[in-house]
Design an enzyme around this catalytic site. Structure first.
Site, mmCIF file in Angstrom:
data_model
loop_
_atom_site.group_PDB
_atom_site.id
_atom_site.type_symbol
_atom_site.label_atom_id
_atom_site.label_comp_id
_atom_site.label_asym_id
_atom_site.label_seq_id
_atom_site.Cartn_x
_atom_site.Cartn_y
_atom_site.Cartn_z
ATOM 1 N N HIS A 67 0.678 -1.095 -0.079
ATOM 2 C CA HIS A 67 -0.039 0.068 -0.126
ATOM 3 C C HIS A 67 0.910 1.444 -0.056
ATOM 4 O O HIS A 67 0.623 2.120 -0.808
ATOM 5 C CB HIS A 67 -0.926 0.221 1.273
ATOM 6 C CG HIS A 67 -1.987 1.228 1.216
ATOM 7 N ND1 HIS A 67 -3.079 1.030 1.226
ATOM 8 C CD2 HIS A 67 -1.542 2.475 1.808
ATOM 9 C CE1 HIS A 67 -3.655 2.408 1.450
ATOM 10 N NE2 HIS A 67 -2.578 3.159 1.671
ATOM 11 N N GLU A 68 1.795 1.257 0.871
ATOM 12 C CA GLU A 68 2.740 2.730 0.950
ATOM 13 C C GLU A 68 3.554 2.749 -0.059
ATOM 14 O O GLU A 68 3.800 3.813 -0.646
ATOM 15 C CB GLU A 68 3.456 2.533 2.343
ATOM 16 C CG GLU A 68 2.596 2.469 3.593
ATOM 17 C CD GLU A 68 1.854 4.047 3.384
ATOM 18 O OE1 GLU A 68 2.215 4.866 2.990
ATOM 19 O OE2 GLU A 68 0.677 4.005 4.018
ATOM 20 N N HIS A 71 2.115 4.382 -3.061
ATOM 21 C CA HIS A 71 2.160 5.927 -2.841
ATOM 22 C C HIS A 71 3.329 6.339 -3.242
ATOM 23 O O HIS A 71 3.669 7.341 -3.974
ATOM 24 C CB HIS A 71 1.726 6.221 -1.588
ATOM 25 C CG HIS A 71 0.390 6.220 -0.823
ATOM 26 N ND1 HIS A 71 -0.683 6.687 -1.370
ATOM 27 C CD2 HIS A 71 -0.135 5.478 0.151
ATOM 28 C CE1 HIS A 71 -1.705 6.389 -1.000
ATOM 29 N NE2 HIS A 71 -1.465 5.501 -0.014
#
Length: 391
Positions: A67-68, A71
């Site tokens: 998820h990170e 980004h």
């Protein structure tokens, strides 16, 4: 957020974990091994449940990292430098150095994480279905199904419209495109985040008080984090607008009062600490290099009978635990951390020499002056060590 342990690099990005990750992982493993897995797959030995729980928790941590990373990689695609990724108790933090160049980039950076989480949920759900069809057993199916559900929750929750959640950044990007004003958009997203945090806190308290369910405690903690982080983001926007163009050197206190490593605690207290209003002081070695900081609290722990023979260097916190600033750095880069707490004093160093110090009070004063339309300026931006007070 300070990393407790470094895991390595992915695509050149430093990856680390905060100590709180170990706490949440332990709780996850315990919950999986004692509740989730036994309820979905009965009849296995305790050691089997714990072994599978460790694997499932590790996969969950990998999903958080994905998820990170989403980004971070999209941000880097648009020219935003990524300093590091840190996983912690309530998720992860991608430390971005800079801002998106336009609303579309801001939107895509914000959406990247939830999209990956929801895609991951689909992958885990497909794996669970395949495992069930192939007769792999209820234990594997339960673990994979749990991962699918948790990733849906992770992606969906992050899309709620309030900073600092990804949904708040989506809201800010859309408002930026509509209003053509980045600061106004971020303030609105921050206020939405504060409302969302308050609602989560209320919901958690209601769940604990009326339903007698302690799981509401997690909702309350999460809401408190969202509320504080949203408030911090709103403050950051105000600071960036108010303090634009102001450097650290413009507001620092100079000359700086400090001590030497070879100085006795008694001598330092008598000649320096008692004459200055600070609670923390820089400490230099005999070559004039910054070694670290010493606080009055730490000095008070030295027995009065030992203060004559105890050297200041013996009670100094090392410089690697200290936030060191450059006088030419924009104040907007340093102010949020100073005002958030945890930094009672930051030494300012230029060309390897102590030039001055900055305290939260200096930042607050600069902000108040700027709000009055006065540009803070103590003339310290190009200062050298000739103005440093020696003791």
């Amino acid at each position: 957020m300070r990393q407790t342990a470094r895991l390595g690099r992915i695509a050149g990005i430093p990856i680390g974990v905060h100590w709180s990750v170990f706490v949440i992982m332990l709780l996850l493993v315990q919950g999986l091994a004692s509740v989730v897995l036994p309820s979905g797959a009965r009849g296995h030995a305790t050691v089997v449940y714990w072994g599978v729980a460790v694997v499932v928790a590790a996969l969950f941590l990998a999903a958080l990292l994905a998820h990170e990373l989403a980004h971070a990689l999209v941000a880097r695609h648009y020219g935003v430098r990524v300093r590091a990724i840190t996983l912690w108790m309530l998720g992860g933090v991608s430390e971005l150095d800079g801002e998106a160049p336009h609303p579309r980039a801001d939107l895509l950076i914000a959406l990247a994480g939830p999209v990956v989480s929801l895609a991951g949920a689909g992958v885990f759900a497909a794996c669970a279905a395949a495992a069930s069809a192939s007769g792999a057993g209820p234990l594997a199916v339960t673990g994979l199904a749990w991962l699918a559900v948790v990733n849906v929750i992770l992606g969906g929750f992050n899309l709620l419209p309030g900073a600092p959640l990804d949904g708040g950044r989506v809201l800010a990007a859309i408002l930026w495109w509509v209003r053509r004003d980045r600061a106004s958009a971020r303030r609105t997203a921050g206020r939405a985040g504060m409302v969302l945090g308050a609602l989560l806190i209320i919901g958690g308290l209601v769940e604990m008080l009326l339903a007698a369910n302690l799981s509401g405690l997690w909702l309350t903690v999460l809401g408190w984090f969202v509320l504080l982080a949203a408030r911090a983001e709103t403050t950051d926007v105000t600071l960036r607008k108010t303090l634009a163009g102001v450097r650290v050197g413009d507001i620092m206190t100079a000359p700086a009062a400090y001590g030497y490593t070879s100085q006795s605690v008694a001598n330092f207290v008598a000649t320096v600490a008692r004459h200055h209003p600070h609670r923390v002081f820089p400490v230099l070695d005999l070559d004039g290099q910054l070694v670290g900081l010493v606080s009055l609290t730490r000095l008070a722990k030295v027995p009065s009978t030992d203060r004559e023979r105890t050297r200041l260097g013996d009670v100094t916190a090392p410089v690697d635990r200290t936030r060191v600033l450059d006088p030419a750095v924009p104040l907007t880069d340093a102010a949020p951390a100073m005002l958030a707490g945890g930094h009672r004093l930051a030494p300012v160093v230029a060309n390897g020499r102590l030039t001055g110090i900055v305290t939260p009070g200096d930042v607050a004063r600069a902000t108040e002056l700027a709000e009055l339309g006065i540009t803070p300026d103590r003339g310290g931006g190009d200062a050298d060590t000739s103005g440093t007070t020696r003791w």
